[in-house]
Design a protein around this motif. Sequence first.
Motif, PDB file in Angstrom:
ATOM      1  N   GLY A  95       0.987  -1.091  -0.153  1.00  0.00           N
ATOM      2  CA  GLY A  95      -0.024  -0.036   0.093  1.00  0.00           C
ATOM      3  C   GLY A  95       0.742   1.195  -0.032  1.00  0.00           C
ATOM      4  N   SER A  96       2.307   0.960   0.013  1.00  0.00           N
ATOM      5  CA  SER A  96       3.172   2.229  -0.114  1.00  0.00           C
ATOM      6  C   SER A  96       3.993   2.014  -1.251  1.00  0.00           C
ATOM      7  N   VAL A  97       4.449   3.350  -1.994  1.00  0.00           N
ATOM      8  CA  VAL A  97       5.490   3.265  -3.157  1.00  0.00           C
ATOM      9  C   VAL A  97       6.492   4.427  -2.801  1.00  0.00           C
ATOM     10  N   GLN A  98       7.570   3.809  -2.952  1.00  0.00           N
ATOM     11  CA  GLN A  98       8.575   4.892  -2.881  1.00  0.00           C
ATOM     12  C   GLN A  98       8.651   5.957  -1.455  1.00  0.00           C
ATOM     13  N   GLY A  99       8.143   5.385  -0.419  1.00  0.00           N
ATOM     14  CA  GLY A  99       8.193   5.873   1.064  1.00  0.00           C
ATOM     15  C   GLY A  99       6.689   6.564   1.242  1.00  0.00           C
ATOM     16  N   GLU A 100       6.056   6.616   0.208  1.00  0.00           N
ATOM     17  CA  GLU A 100       4.575   7.294   0.458  1.00  0.00           C
ATOM     18  C   GLU A 100       3.570   6.285   0.640  1.00  0.00           C
ATOM     19  N   ARG A 101       2.769   6.322   1.830  1.00  0.00           N
ATOM     20  CA  ARG A 101       1.921   5.402   2.180  1.00  0.00           C
ATOM     21  C   ARG A 101       0.477   5.839   1.743  1.00  0.00           C
ATOM     22  N   TYR A 102      -0.226   5.055   0.809  1.00  0.00           N
ATOM     23  CA  TYR A 102      -1.642   5.269   0.208  1.00  0.00           C
ATOM     24  C   TYR A 102      -2.804   4.727   1.079  1.00  0.00           C
ATOM     25  N   PHE A 103      -2.279   3.461   1.449  1.00  0.00           N
ATOM     26  CA  PHE A 103      -3.365   2.552   2.252  1.00  0.00           C
ATOM     27  C   PHE A 103      -2.442   1.445   3.129  1.00  0.00           C
ATOM     28  N   THR A 104      -2.900   0.672   3.634  1.00  0.00           N
ATOM     29  CA  THR A 104      -2.107  -0.297   4.415  1.00  0.00           C
ATOM     30  C   THR A 104      -2.607  -1.840   4.323  1.00  0.00           C
TER      31      THR A 104
END
Length: 236
Positions: free
Chosen positions: A197-206
């Motif tokens: 749920g995260s990409v390149q250190g940025e979390r959008y969901f878990t």
Amino acid sequence: MSSSSVVTVFVVSADTRSERRFDLHTTVEQLKAKLELITGIPVTNQIVSLTNSEKDGQVIASLSDESKPLGFYGLRDWQVLKVEDSNPSTTFTGQLTDVSQVEKFELSDVDYAKRQDTVLAYKQQHKMGRFASKESASPKPAMVIDIPVGSRCEVESAEEGLHKRGAVRFVGTTKFGTGEGVWVGVEYDEPMGKNDGSVQGERYFTCRPNYGAFVRPDRVKVGDFPVIELDLDEEM
């Protein structure tokens, strides 16, 4: 098969991790045949142990008597069946996910710019992106996305016969990629994703590792898509 005699556990090996349901009347011998289909480890090589959780690695039981049913070992919901390979040198267990010895191909920015078969060359030729004429550039109409967060969905797959089902966990713009357009974050029912749920250190969901994925809206179909249960009894 009554629900009271069925437990839901995690099956973990060097190359796999999945959530499975088993009947407590299933013998260890029958279990190992199913685990071979799940983990790829041959029955004769399997060492199966039981732990309370993945964080708690203390073995509370070794499933060594193949004549005993799972209920004999007191198997409970959300415990972990850890499957190890007694002879990984012949089955390559654990080596499929080890990329430390893979030689990396690297290309400098200068050499990349010289190539004519790249995305950069294509954009230059067709005046796209940062190469587009500012005078002719016009804003694109906003796309209406009717994909509610929390809804069940099925994601289009390039592999024939493969249905990737899950739940929508995120809809919106992201910081990765070009930053253009809307992405849909999906938590798959099976570990067929690429992230948590995260990409390149940025979390959008878990979600759990390898269960998360981001796809374009046109690949997502929302509807009543129940979880596809893998009935391994038919393959016995």
